[in-house]
Each structure stands twice: as structure tokens, then as C-alpha cells.
Design an enzyme around this catalytic site. Structure first.
Site, PDB file in Angstrom:
ATOM      1  N   HIS A 258      -4.575   9.285  -1.225  1.00  0.00           N
ATOM      2  CA  HIS A 258      -3.398   8.454  -0.698  1.00  0.00           C
ATOM      3  C   HIS A 258      -2.634   9.605  -0.327  1.00  0.00           C
ATOM      4  O   HIS A 258      -1.201   9.166  -0.350  1.00  0.00           O
ATOM      5  CB  HIS A 258      -2.739   7.338  -1.677  1.00  0.00           C
TER       6      HIS A 258
ATOM      7  N   GLU B 271      -6.594  -3.641   1.150  1.00  0.00           N
ATOM      8  CA  GLU B 271      -6.153  -2.526   1.796  1.00  0.00           C
ATOM      9  C   GLU B 271      -6.837  -2.331   3.163  1.00  0.00           C
ATOM     10  O   GLU B 271      -7.954  -1.833   3.111  1.00  0.00           O
ATOM     11  CB  GLU B 271      -5.951  -1.206   0.990  1.00  0.00           C
TER      12      GLU B 271
ATOM     13  N   HIS C  61      -0.249  -0.980   0.489  1.00  0.00           N
ATOM     14  CA  HIS C  61      -0.982  -1.113  -0.739  1.00  0.00           C
ATOM     15  C   HIS C  61      -0.279  -2.197  -1.574  1.00  0.00           C
ATOM     16  O   HIS C  61      -0.006  -1.966  -3.078  1.00  0.00           O
ATOM     17  CB  HIS C  61      -0.960   0.093  -1.614  1.00  0.00           C
TER      18      HIS C  61
END
Length: 378
Positions: free
Chosen positions: A135, A342, A211
Site C-alpha cells: 500500500h 478494493e 480501503h
């Protein structure tokens, strides 16, 4: 000297107002959008969704995303409360793996070995999950303050837009990048999320994802194993023990990943070691239109969620890593307390030429759209 300082401050304030960057926050440091009894709150930290409040089949309102009580708790250096240890620990000294409601990037999901090669140049990134990057690294887009560039709290389609300038070399990525995310409430119980990015001077990988942790029964209602889900992806990108894609694309039919027909999440989860954390290859994806990616139904409340996107992939995650995380109202979140959907480019696409490219070049901007439709179904 004092007069000069005052003048500089006045000019700075004028420019802030002129650019629309000053927006009135709520007392808790959040920004609210409201359309009837459908409301959401956000924070500039990670351009995060803090709450989504919706009625159930009896008209009772509930917040259906996990998170924290105040905007301060989303700060990069906030103190995350760990109930099991009955103590606080500085966020930047911990491996925070929640990403509650945040925009993650510059590249969402994992990059193997925290490195890639682009146009003959090898880029070494900042690893934050063993030897890999997750991420966007330890100070990815979820860990920084975004600027509010537009904010219309009321009207027919209330919206808020966040903007972030990622500098050349940040977390090891090449080139300056301007990223924006817009949250807009439209029609009856519909949310549009639009993520855009513009490479200013170098080609760079971009893969932004939202998220949010969803629990349609309410953030404090327990696990999501009884939720019924359907995912419109007949293939997945399998992963190794470190959750790095192998490069293969395999069918889901006859496996625990098969949700081509609606089924409860708990029906097959015990066939997996930890739960779901996998990228689905969406069947109807196209960059210039949104198609149905997934549906979720919580029978007890009647709440239904449909998700549409123009992205090629969908990461289905059942919050396997949550344990003793103290959230809103003091409620303690545990494993499988929520699900994440996601939409994204494929994980580690920079190291797999057979995956759809996530490289953005100057003059050809990135755009990622999500449409959530909420309703009641018996």
C-alpha cells in the site's frame, strides 16, 4: 519585520480562500456530507472515510464502516489503542495494518521485493512488509494529510474533493504526481468515488484503492460471516505465502473463491488458512465504463450494497488481521469484523508483464471510478 510577517500571513490566507482549500470542519475534525438520512464523514488524513450512516429495513440508522471516533486518530503519528496490551504505542513505531477507510497508494497492494524496472531504470522502494512494499510503503498516501480542494456540504449532490502532491522520489517512486479523490452523494443512497492522478514529469506506476471496512449490520455488530456476497469475477490471481501474485490467472469454479452465485462468506472460509485476501479478475471490466463488480447483502438488517467500477481487479479481504483494535465508541474489533472490496489494478503488476499495465505517463492521466448503490432487500 513584523509588518512583513503579517503581510505574508494575510496573502497566504487570501490564497487559501481563493483556491477553495479552506473548508469548515465539524467539531471532531471531520467533514460531513448528508443527503436525507444518508450521511458520511471524512478526514484529510489519508482522505479517509470515517463513517457511512444508512437506515435498515426498519428505518434504524447505523454506521456501516469500521474506524475511529475522531480525525486525530487517523493521523500518521496518532496513538493507536491496543486493548490486549492495555497501553498505547506510537503509530510510527508500529506496523499498522488496518488502513481504515483510507485511500492507499501510490501503488495499492503489494510490490514484490519493493522494486521494479521501468524504461530500463530499476527503482528501489521502501519496504514495509518483510522485503516487500504494501500500500505504498510506510508513508504511503494513507499516512499523509490531503488538502481539501472542494467542499459542497449541501445541495442535490454534496461532495468533497481531496488533493495530494506526491513528490519525485517519495517512497522511491519516480516523478511528481498530483492525486485527487472525490466523494459525492447522488440520487437515493448512492455514493460515487472518483480517483484521478496526473504524472507531471516522469512515467510512474499508479494504482489507487479505497480501503473501507464494511459491515452492513453496523460497525459494532460482530463478524461478517453471515453476509451474502456475489463477486463478478470468474478468475483470480493466486499468491504465494507472502501474498505476492505468482503471475498466473486461474479460474475460481469449484474452489473456495467461487462466489459467482450469491453465497454466505462463512460457507467456504474455513477451507482457507486465514480467510479471504485475494484479487479477482473482473469479468466485465473496461476503462471507460463502470460494471457490476460485487454485491453484499446483510439479511438481518436488509441492507444491500452493489459495487460498480471501471477497474480490472477487486481485492476481497475479510479483515483477517484485525485483533483487539479499539474503534468507535470503544467497541473492540476482532478478526472478520468487516469485509473490504478494493477495486484496483492487479497487485504487483509492475513485475508481471501479462497483467494490465498500471504505468501512467505525462499527458495521459489515471482515472479510477467506483459507484456504490445501497438499498433494502427483504
Amino acid at each position: 519585520m513584523a509588518n512583513i510577517s503579517v503581510s505574508v500571513c494575510l496573502v497566504t490566507l487570501f490564497l487559501c480562500f481563493a483556491s477553495g482549500s479552506v473548508a469548515k470542519q465539524e467539531e471532531d475534525g471531520t467533514y460531513e456530507l448528508r443527503k436525507g438520512d444518508f450521511s458520511m464523514k471524512f478526514t484529510k488524513w489519508g482522505a479517509s472515510i470515517v463513517s457511512v450512516v444508512l437506515p435498515d429495513k426498519h428505518g434504524k440508522l447505523a454506521d456501516v464502516v469500521l474506524g475511529f471516533d475522531s480525525a486525530n486518530e487517523y493521523k500518521f503519528c496518532h496513538f493507536r489503542r491496543i486493548v490486549a496490551e492495555n497501553q498505547t504505542a506510537p503509530f510510527d513505531q508500529m506496523n499498522d495494518s488496518t488502513y481504515f477507510g483510507a485511500i492507499v497508494g501510490r501503488v495499492a497492494n503489494r510490490i514484490a521485493g519493493a522494486q521494479f524496472t521501468l524504461n530500463g531504470t530499476q527503482y528501489k522502494l521502501v519496504a514495509n512488509e518483510h522485503e516487500n512494499m504494501l500500500h505504498g510503503g510506510p508513508k504511503g498516501f494513507s499516512k499523509v494529510a490531503w488538502r481539501v480542494s472542494k467542499y459542497e456540504k449541501g445541495g442535490h449532490s454534496p461532495y468533497i474533493r481531496f488533493r495530494y502532491h506526491s513528490l519525485d522520489g517519495e517512497m522511491g517512486f519516480p516523478g511528481d504526481l498530483i492525486a485527487t479523490v472525490t466523494y459525492m452523494l447522488v440520487d437515493d443512497y448512492q455514493l460515487i468515488i472518483t480517483m484521478k492522478a496526473k504524472a507531471l514529469n516522469k512515467a510512474t506506476p499508479v494504482n489507487l484503492a479505497q480501503h473501507a471496512y464494511w459491515n452492513l449490520g453496523g460497525h459494532n455488530s460482530g463478524d461478517i460471516l453471515s453476509n451474502q456476497i456475489q463477486i463478478f469475477g470468474s478468475h483470480i490471481t493466486p499468491v504465494d505465502k507472502e501474498l505476492i501474485p505468482t503471475g498466473k490467472i486461474v479460474p475460481v469454479k469449484g474452489t473456495p473463491f467461487d462466489f459467482l452465485k450469491p453465497d454466505t462468506i462463512g460457507s467456504k472460509i474455513n477451507k482457507l488458512p486465514d480467510g479471504y485476501d485475494i484479487n479477482y479478475v473482473l469479468d466485465e471490466s473496461a476503462p471507460n465504463k463502470v460494471s457490476l463488480a460485487a454485491t453484499v447483502h446483510h439479511k438481518k438488517s436488509g441492507r444491500m450494497m452493489e459495487l460498480y467500477t471501471n477497474a480490472p481487479g477487486l481485492q476481497f479481504y475479510t479483515s483477517n488481521g484485525l485483533k483487539d483494535v479499539k474503534g468507535k465508541g470503544g467497541f473492540v474489533y476482532q478478526v472478520h469484523a468487516a469485509l473490504c472490496l478494493e477495486t484496483q489494478g492487479f497487485p504487483d503488476s509492475v513485475n508481471h508483464p501479462n497483467f494490465p499495465s498500471q504505468i501512467v505517463i505525462p499527458g495521459k492521466p489515471y482515472r479510477h471510478s467506483m459507484l456504490f448503490k445501497f438499498s433494502i432487500r427483504a
